[in-house]
Design a protein around this motif. Structure first.
Motif, PDB file in Angstrom:
ATOM      1  N   ALA A   1       0.826  -1.216   0.000  1.00 33.27           N
ATOM      2  CA  ALA A   1       0.000   0.000   0.000  1.00 33.27           C
ATOM      3  C   ALA A   1       0.856   1.261   0.000  1.00 33.27           C
ATOM      4  O   ALA A   1       0.434   2.321  -0.479  1.00 33.27           O
ATOM      5  N   SER A   2       2.089   1.146   0.517  1.00 35.32           N
ATOM      6  CA  SER A   2       3.017   2.282   0.521  1.00 35.32           C
ATOM      7  C   SER A   2       3.865   2.351  -0.740  1.00 35.32           C
ATOM      8  O   SER A   2       4.758   3.200  -0.837  1.00 35.32           O
ATOM      9  N   GLY A   3       3.602   1.446  -1.678  1.00 35.33           N
ATOM     10  CA  GLY A   3       4.346   1.454  -2.926  1.00 35.33           C
ATOM     11  C   GLY A   3       5.696   0.767  -2.849  1.00 35.33           C
ATOM     12  O   GLY A   3       6.543   0.953  -3.722  1.00 35.33           O
ATOM     13  N   HIS A   4       5.925  -0.023  -1.803  1.00 35.82           N
ATOM     14  CA  HIS A   4       7.206  -0.692  -1.628  1.00 35.82           C
ATOM     15  C   HIS A   4       7.282  -1.987  -2.440  1.00 35.82           C
ATOM     16  O   HIS A   4       6.269  -2.634  -2.700  1.00 35.82           O
ATOM     17  N   ILE A   5       8.496  -2.346  -2.813  1.00 36.30           N
ATOM     18  CA  ILE A   5       8.757  -3.640  -3.430  1.00 36.30           C
ATOM     19  C   ILE A   5       9.063  -4.635  -2.316  1.00 36.30           C
ATOM     20  O   ILE A   5       9.910  -4.382  -1.454  1.00 36.30           O
ATOM     21  N   VAL A   6       8.362  -5.766  -2.317  1.00 31.31           N
ATOM     22  CA  VAL A   6       8.418  -6.727  -1.220  1.00 31.31           C
ATOM     23  C   VAL A   6       9.101  -8.003  -1.689  1.00 31.31           C
ATOM     24  O   VAL A   6       8.868  -8.484  -2.801  1.00 31.31           O
ATOM     25  N   ALA A   7       9.934  -8.577  -0.820  1.00 31.41           N
ATOM     26  CA  ALA A   7      10.535  -9.889  -1.050  1.00 31.41           C
ATOM     27  C   ALA A   7      10.093 -10.825   0.066  1.00 31.41           C
ATOM     28  O   ALA A   7      10.287 -10.518   1.239  1.00 31.41           O
TER      29      ALA A   7
END
Length: 488
Positions: free
Chosen positions: A241-247
C-alpha cells in the motif's frame, strides 16, 4: 598476444563477442573492478565437507587421471566463486595461476575480478567460455577459461561450478565440452547418492500466468491460520500500500508466493496478478518476451517467484522492464527467494521490505486448516480427517512444506471420504524422526498406525498385533520418539 579489446569496441560492435560478454564487461566497470590487475579476496575454503564438493572432487580426480600430462587446470568453486580445489599436472601453469591468485581459498566472482569464465558462468548460470583478452583484467589474458555451473539435482539450488583453465595459446575447442561433461557427471553423482530424491524441475504450464481479480491465485482463502502467517500477510499489505517492493524469503513450498498473492489481492482488489516463476534456460527469451505487452496494461500487479534462480543478465533485463526511467516501478512488484543474499544484485537493490516466511514445521497450527482446505479443493466438498490422522499430520516435519502437504492430502482425499492413518504414506507416519533406514521408517509407521487405530485400546493389544513384547514396544516408542496418545 592480439591487441587488447576495449569496452568501447565491445559496445559499438567492433569486436565479435557475445551479448553476455558485453553485459559482463559493463557490470565489471560498474563494480569498479580495475582492468590492470586482479586482487581477489582470500576467504578460505569452508565447504570442503559439502555434498557438492565430495561428488565434484571425485569427478575431477578421475578426469585429472586422463589429463595429467595436459596443460589444463581443473577447479571446483562454490556458488560465490571461491575456489575450493585445483588439480593440474602442469607446474608452469600452476605457478602462473598462483601469480593471479586463481587458487583455493580465493574468490573469483565477477564482482571481485571482473569478467572471467567461472564468474560469468555463476552470474548467468550458463556454460561459459572466456578466451584470452575477453577477460576484463589484463593479467588474465594469458588464460582461456571454460566453466559450467552445477545445480543441486534435488533442489535446483546453485552449488558452484566446474572450471577448466588453460593457456590462451592452447586449443580451447574441447575445453567447454570437458567442463560440461564434468559438471553433468557431478550432478548425476549427486543425484545417485541423494537417497532417491527427485530433482526439482520448473513446473511446465505454470512458469507464467495471469490471474484475473478473484480469490488469491492458486490458494483459495484460508483465514484460520497462525498469527505468524497472518502477521506476514498484513506486513506485505502495508508495504504494498506504501508502494514498496516486497521480497518474501523462505524455504521452497512454504507459501511465499501465496502470502504475496493474498496481500496483493487485498491491496489491489481490481488488479490482475501476473505471476511468473524462473524459466528453464531454454525458455528465457520467450519468458522475457511475455513481459512487455503485459506490463503495459492497467491494473496489473507482478509477482516473480524464485528470483534467486535467475541468471544475472535476465535479472537486469527484468529490472529494466519493471522500472521507469525516473526510478519508480511501472507496476506493483514483489518477488520470492530462498535467501535474500541469493537475489541477483539488480533486483536486490530494488527491495524495500523483506518478509520471512516460516517453514510449515514451525507453524504446526497451520497444518490442519491447510489440510482441510486442500482436501476440500481436491474433492469439491468437505472431507473428514480422523483424529489419529490429524495427529500424524501435525507431528510430521514436512520437509517439503505446504507443497508436500498438498500432495499427500490430495492423494488421500481422492481415494476416500475419511482420511485416516491407513491412507497416509509411511514417511508421514514416521513423524519428525531423522536418519531412519527404510526398515526403521516402516516399523515406526506401523507402530504409529496400530497405536492410533481404534482396535488397539491397550499397549498389550498393540504389542500383540505388532508381534512384539510390551517391553520391546515401549523401547521402540522411546527409540523413535513417538508421542501419539492412544485412543481409549
Amino acid at each position: 598476444m592480439p591487441d587488447r579489446v576495449t569496452l568501447h569496441q565491445l559496445q559499438h560492435g567492433e569486436a565479435p563477442v557475445p551479448r553476455r560478454l558485453l553485459a559482463s564487461w559493463q557490470r565489471s566497470e560498474e563494480y569498479g573492478v580495475p582492468q590492470d590487475t586482479v586482487e581477489p579476496v582470500f576467504t578460505g575454503t569452508d565447504d570442503l565437507g559439502s555434498f557438492f564438493f565430495e561428488c565434484g572432487n571425485e569427478v575431477l580426480v578421475e578426469l585429472h587421471r586422463t589429463l595429467a600430462n595436459e596443460p589444463v587446470s581443473m577447479m571446483l568453486t562454490d556458488s560465490d566463486g571461491v575456489v575450493l580445489s585445483r588439480l593440474s599436472g602442469d607446474h608452469s601453469l600452476l605457478q602462473a595461476l598462483d601469480d593471479v591468485h586463481l587458487a583455493p581459498g580465493f574468490a573469483y566472482s565477477e564482482r571481485e575480478v571482473g569478467t572471467n569464465g567461472l564468474g560469468l558462468a555463476l552470474a548467468d548460470r550458463a556454460p561459459t567460455l572466456v578466451r584470452a583478452d575477453q577477460h576484463y583484467a589484463l593479467n588474465l589474458c594469458t588464460f582461456t577459461c571454460a566453466a559450467v555451473p552445477v545445480l543441486d539435482p534435488t533442489s535446483g539450488r546453485l552449488e558452484g561450478s566446474v572450471n577448466l583453465t588453460t593457456w590462451s595459446r592452447s586449443s580451447s575447442e574441447l575445453l567447454l565440452a570437458l567442463a560440461r561433461s564434468a559438471a553433468s557427471n557431478t550432478m548425476a553423482l549427486m543425484l545417485a547418492r541423494s537417497t532417491g530424491r527427485r530433482p526439482r524441475q520448473t513446473p511446465r504450464g505454470q512458469v507464467f500466468r495471469v490471474e484475473v481479480p478473484r480469490l488469491e491465485p492458486g490458494s483459495g482463502t484460508v483465514h484460520e491460520l497462525s498469527d505468524s502467517w497472518n502477521a506476514g500477510v498484513a506486513q506485505a499489505e502495508r508495504a504494498m500500500a506504501s508502494g514498496h517492493i516486497v521480497a518474501a524469503i523462505g524455504e521452497p513450498g512454504a507459501g511465499r508466493s501465496t502470502l504475496l498473492a493474498q496481500a496483493a489481492r487485498h491491496t489491489y482488489p481490481r488488479d490482475r496478478i501476473l505471476s511468473a516463476s524462473a524459466p528453464a534456460p531454454t525458455d528465457v527469451q520467450t519468458w522475457l518476451g511475455l513481459w512487455t505487452p503485459e506490463l503495459g496494461k492497467d491494473h496489473t500487479a507482478v509477482i516473480v517467484r524464485d528470483v534467486d534462480m535467475l541468471p544475472t543478465w535476465v535479472a537486469e533485463q527484468l529490472r529494466d522492464l519493471v522500472m521507469r526511467s525516473g526510478g519508480t516501478t511501472a507496476v506493483p512488484f514483489a518477488v520470492t527467494a530462498e535467501r535474500f543474499e541469493d537475489i541477483p544484485t539488480a533486483l536486490a537493490g530494488l527491495v524495500d521490505t523483506v518478509i520471512p516466511v516460516a517453514p510449515l514445521r514451525d507453524r504446526p497450527d497451520d497444518v490442519l486448516p491447510l489440510a482441510a482446505h486442500i482436501a476440500r479443493r481436491a474433492r469439491g466438498r468437505d472431507v473428514v480427517i480422523s483424529p489419529p490422522a490429524s495427529r500424524a499430520l501435525q507431528n510430521y516435519g514436512w520437509p517439503g512444506n505446504v507443497d508436500q502437504l498438498s500432495r499427500v492430502v490430495s492423494h488421500s482425499a481422492s481415494r476416500t471420504d475419511v482420511i485416516d492413518v491407513a491412507g497416509l504414506p509411511p514417511e508421514v507416519l514416521a513423524g519428525s524422526s531423522r536418519h531412519l533406514s527404510r526398515i526403521e521408517t516402516f516399523e515406526r509407521g506401523e507402530i504409529v498406525r496400530v497405536l492410533s487405530s481404534y482396535g488397539a485400546p491397550t499397549m498389550a493389544d498393540a504389542a500383540r498385533e505388532l508381534g512384539m513384547s510390551r517391553a520391546t514396544l515401549y523401547r521402540k516408542i522411546s527409540q523413535y520418539g513417538i508421542h501419539l496418545p492412544r485412543e481409549g
